[in-house]
Design a protein around this motif. Structure first.
Motif, short mmCIF file in Angstrom:
data_model
loop_
_atom_site.label_atom_id
_atom_site.label_comp_id
_atom_site.label_asym_id
_atom_site.label_seq_id
_atom_site.Cartn_x
_atom_site.Cartn_y
_atom_site.Cartn_z
N LEU A 74 3.80 1.62 10.80
CA LEU A 74 3.76 0.44 9.93
C LEU A 74 2.47 -0.30 10.19
O LEU A 74 1.88 -0.19 11.27
N SER B 161 0.94 -4.29 9.76
CA SER B 161 1.12 -5.69 9.38
C SER B 161 -0.14 -6.46 9.73
O SER B 161 -1.00 -5.97 10.47
N HIS C 15 1.75 -10.71 6.54
CA HIS C 15 2.44 -9.77 5.68
C HIS C 15 2.44 -8.38 6.30
O HIS C 15 1.68 -8.10 7.22
N GLU D 177 2.60 -2.74 2.10
CA GLU D 177 3.68 -2.03 1.43
C GLU D 177 3.13 -1.18 0.30
O GLU D 177 2.14 -1.52 -0.32
N SER D 178 3.82 -0.06 0.04
CA SER D 178 3.37 0.85 -1.01
C SER D 178 4.44 1.05 -2.08
O SER D 178 4.36 2.00 -2.84
N ASP E 138 8.86 -0.30 -3.14
CA ASP E 138 10.01 -1.16 -2.93
C ASP E 138 10.92 -0.60 -1.85
O ASP E 138 10.94 0.60 -1.60
N ASP F 299 11.54 1.72 3.03
CA ASP F 299 10.56 2.79 3.22
C ASP F 299 9.18 2.44 2.68
O ASP F 299 8.21 3.12 2.98
N ALA F 300 9.08 1.39 1.88
CA ALA F 300 7.79 0.99 1.31
C ALA F 300 6.80 0.58 2.38
O ALA F 300 5.59 0.64 2.16
N ARG F 301 7.29 0.16 3.54
CA ARG F 301 6.41 -0.25 4.63
C ARG F 301 5.90 0.91 5.47
O ARG F 301 5.00 0.74 6.28
#
Length: 110
Positions: free
Chosen positions: A5, A7, A84, A87-88, A90, A93-95
């Motif tokens: 991930l 951030s 934030h 993200e790719s 919704d 799993d988007a993260r």
């Protein structure tokens, strides 16, 4: 499974974020274990944070944390430092960052 991930911290919150992670709350550690999160490591480069999470099922763990009182308290606390997550799409799993290459897989030892 192992997921990565990314951030980003709020400007000037680097030291406070690291201080907050000297130890996280025991009830949150217990929630991670109950939800199948075995390891979570975070690296920082400037304001960018890179997380490596080893778990049974990342999406299921994130759904479980959404209703978890320990995680809600932690997110309220730590959210003041985090701007934030990248993200790719919704959903949980988007993260997850897309994996590009794995040495062990290439060697056939994965």
């Amino acid at each position: 499974m192992r997921v990565a991930l990314h951030s980003v911290l709020r400007e000037g919150h680097e030291a406070a974020y690291e201080e907050a992670h000297v130890t996280i709350p025991d009830d949150l550690v217990a929630s991670f274990g109950r939800l199948g999160i075995h390891e979570w490591t975070i690296w920082r480069s400037g304001r960018d944070l890179f997380h490596l999470v080893e778990c049974d099922d990342f999406a299921a763990a994130m759904r479980g944390l959404a209703d978890d009182p320990a995680d809600r308290r932690w997110q309220e606390f730590i959210g003041r430092h985090v701007d934030h997550f990248a993200e790719s799409g919704d959903g949980p799993d988007a993260r997850v960052l897309g994996r590009v290459w794995d040495l062990a897989e290439q060697r056939g030892t994965d």
